[in-house]
Scaffold this motif. Structure first.
Motif, PDB file in Angstrom:
ATOM      1  N   CYS A   1      11.245  -2.944  32.650  1.00 17.06           N
ATOM      2  CA  CYS A   1      12.583  -2.553  32.178  1.00 17.06           C
ATOM      3  C   CYS A   1      13.532  -2.202  33.311  1.00 17.06           C
ATOM      4  O   CYS A   1      14.716  -2.534  33.260  1.00 17.06           O
ATOM      5  CB  CYS A   1      12.468  -1.394  31.210  1.00 17.06           C
ATOM      6  SG  CYS A   1      11.681  -1.869  29.666  1.00 17.06           S
ATOM      7  N   ALA A   2      13.065  -1.527  34.340  1.00 19.15           N
ATOM      8  CA  ALA A   2      13.958  -1.109  35.423  1.00 19.15           C
ATOM      9  C   ALA A   2      14.574  -2.310  36.131  1.00 19.15           C
ATOM     10  O   ALA A   2      15.784  -2.330  36.399  1.00 19.15           O
ATOM     11  CB  ALA A   2      13.204  -0.236  36.416  1.00 19.15           C
ATOM     12  N   GLN A   3      13.774  -3.332  36.405  1.00 16.78           N
ATOM     13  CA  GLN A   3      14.286  -4.521  37.081  1.00 16.78           C
ATOM     14  C   GLN A   3      15.269  -5.277  36.184  1.00 16.78           C
ATOM     15  O   GLN A   3      16.320  -5.737  36.650  1.00 16.78           O
ATOM     16  CB  GLN A   3      13.153  -5.460  37.497  1.00 16.78           C
ATOM     17  CG  GLN A   3      12.267  -4.901  38.583  1.00 16.78           C
ATOM     18  CD  GLN A   3      11.107  -4.113  38.015  1.00 16.78           C
ATOM     19  OE1 GLN A   3      10.960  -3.936  36.801  1.00 16.78           O
ATOM     20  NE2 GLN A   3      10.275  -3.590  38.895  1.00 16.78           N
ATOM     21  N   HIS A   4      14.932  -5.404  34.915  1.00 14.35           N
ATOM     22  CA  HIS A   4      15.812  -6.131  34.005  1.00 14.35           C
ATOM     23  C   HIS A   4      17.097  -5.354  33.754  1.00 14.35           C
ATOM     24  O   HIS A   4      18.168  -5.950  33.645  1.00 14.35           O
ATOM     25  CB  HIS A   4      15.092  -6.437  32.692  1.00 14.35           C
ATOM     26  CG  HIS A   4      13.934  -7.365  32.865  1.00 14.35           C
ATOM     27  ND1 HIS A   4      14.048  -8.593  33.462  1.00 14.35           N
ATOM     28  CD2 HIS A   4      12.633  -7.233  32.528  1.00 14.35           C
ATOM     29  CE1 HIS A   4      12.874  -9.187  33.483  1.00 14.35           C
ATOM     30  NE2 HIS A   4      11.990  -8.372  32.928  1.00 14.35           N
ATOM     31  N   TRP A   5      17.007  -4.039  33.671  1.00 13.49           N
ATOM     32  CA  TRP A   5      18.203  -3.217  33.492  1.00 13.49           C
ATOM     33  C   TRP A   5      19.143  -3.427  34.680  1.00 13.49           C
ATOM     34  O   TRP A   5      20.344  -3.597  34.505  1.00 13.49           O
ATOM     35  CB  TRP A   5      17.815  -1.743  33.369  1.00 13.49           C
ATOM     36  CG  TRP A   5      18.969  -0.863  33.046  1.00 13.49           C
ATOM     37  CD1 TRP A   5      19.374  -0.467  31.813  1.00 13.49           C
ATOM     38  CD2 TRP A   5      19.888  -0.262  33.973  1.00 13.49           C
ATOM     39  NE1 TRP A   5      20.486   0.331  31.912  1.00 13.49           N
ATOM     40  CE2 TRP A   5      20.817   0.473  33.229  1.00 13.49           C
ATOM     41  CE3 TRP A   5      20.000  -0.283  35.351  1.00 13.49           C
ATOM     42  CZ2 TRP A   5      21.857   1.185  33.827  1.00 13.49           C
ATOM     43  CZ3 TRP A   5      21.033   0.421  35.941  1.00 13.49           C
ATOM     44  CH2 TRP A   5      21.944   1.146  35.181  1.00 13.49           C
ATOM     45  N   ALA A   6      18.580  -3.427  35.904  1.00 12.97           N
ATOM     46  CA  ALA A   6      19.399  -3.601  37.105  1.00 12.97           C
ATOM     47  C   ALA A   6      20.047  -4.979  37.141  1.00 12.97           C
ATOM     48  O   ALA A   6      21.227  -5.102  37.501  1.00 12.97           O
ATOM     49  CB  ALA A   6      18.548  -3.384  38.354  1.00 12.97           C
ATOM     50  N   SER A   7      19.329  -6.015  36.753  1.00 15.74           N
ATOM     51  CA  SER A   7      19.913  -7.364  36.788  1.00 15.74           C
ATOM     52  C   SER A   7      21.019  -7.505  35.745  1.00 15.74           C
ATOM     53  O   SER A   7      22.054  -8.134  36.006  1.00 15.74           O
ATOM     54  CB  SER A   7      18.843  -8.434  36.591  1.00 15.74           C
ATOM     55  OG  SER A   7      18.295  -8.378  35.302  1.00 15.74           O
ATOM     56  N   MET A   8      20.826  -6.908  34.569  1.00 11.19           N
ATOM     57  CA  MET A   8      21.885  -6.972  33.560  1.00 11.19           C
ATOM     58  C   MET A   8      23.093  -6.134  33.981  1.00 11.19           C
ATOM     59  O   MET A   8      24.239  -6.532  33.749  1.00 11.19           O
ATOM     60  CB  MET A   8      21.353  -6.514  32.201  1.00 11.19           C
ATOM     61  CG  MET A   8      20.380  -7.500  31.579  1.00 11.19           C
ATOM     62  SD  MET A   8      19.872  -7.078  29.901  1.00 11.19           S
ATOM     63  CE  MET A   8      18.838  -5.650  30.185  1.00 11.19           C
ATOM     64  N   ALA A   9      22.859  -4.997  34.632  1.00 10.51           N
ATOM     65  CA  ALA A   9      23.961  -4.175  35.123  1.00 10.51           C
ATOM     66  C   ALA A   9      24.763  -4.940  36.172  1.00 10.51           C
ATOM     67  O   ALA A   9      26.002  -4.935  36.146  1.00 10.51           O
ATOM     68  CB  ALA A   9      23.433  -2.870  35.697  1.00 10.51           C
TER      69      ALA A   9
END
Length: 168
Positions: free
Chosen positions: A56-64
């Motif tokens: 989740c942390a990596q995907h959250w950062a890419s979407m941000a």
């Protein structure tokens, strides 16, 4: 010069490129369709796996990061109407709400309305990429980096929700 006059900045010349014509042609061309499709697929997979609770942390950062660039592209007049800007802001607010919940209790829970807002915002970013030239995209990336650096330095507007991805 009077004592109230501003001091002028020193002149710093812009870089001179030997291949200026080629750079202008490349800069005016749209982003390659294969790369745009790859970004769209990766963002779709990020949203899907984020919803499943995987990395989740990596995907959250890419979407941000994608939504920050979308905001900069909208400032550059690509999908810059009010409804498009509202979709981008709604996606950013959804990411901010998820991060607040994560910081409070450790959960990456994504509610249905937030999922829909993120899906709409990421779809809009894909449309922006379809119509962005190389120069517009590079300018949006640079503008995004400057905004993130300013927010980190404490220069965010009052009431702004600052979400930081990996693009700094």
């Amino acid at each position: 010069m009077s004592r109230r006059a501003r001091a002028r900045k020193a002149y710093t010349p812009k870089p001179v490129h030997l291949n200026a014509l080629q750079r202008a042609i490349t800069g005016a061309a749209l982003l390659p369709a294969a790369e745009v499709n790859s970004v769209k697929v990766n963002l779709g997979l990020s949203l899907l796996t984020f919803g499943r609770g995987i990395a989740c942390a990596q995907h959250w950062a890419s979407m941000a990061d994608a939504l920050h660039v979308a905001e900069s592209l909208a400032a550059g007049r690509i999908c810059s109407d009010e409804s498009s800007r509202a979709k981008i802001v709604a996606g950013q607010e959804a990411l901010a709400a998820v991060m607040l919940r994560h910081n409070a209790g450790g959960s990456w829970t994504l509610y249905a309305a937030e999922h829909a807002a993120l899906q709409d915002a990421l779809w809009l970013h894909g449309v922006q990429l379809d119509y962005a030239s190389h120069t517009e995209y590079e300018q949006a990336l640079e503008h995004t980096r400057q905004r993130i650096a300013a927010a980190r330095a404490g220069n965010a507007p009052r009431g702004a929700i600052v979400i930081e991805g990996a693009l700094a």
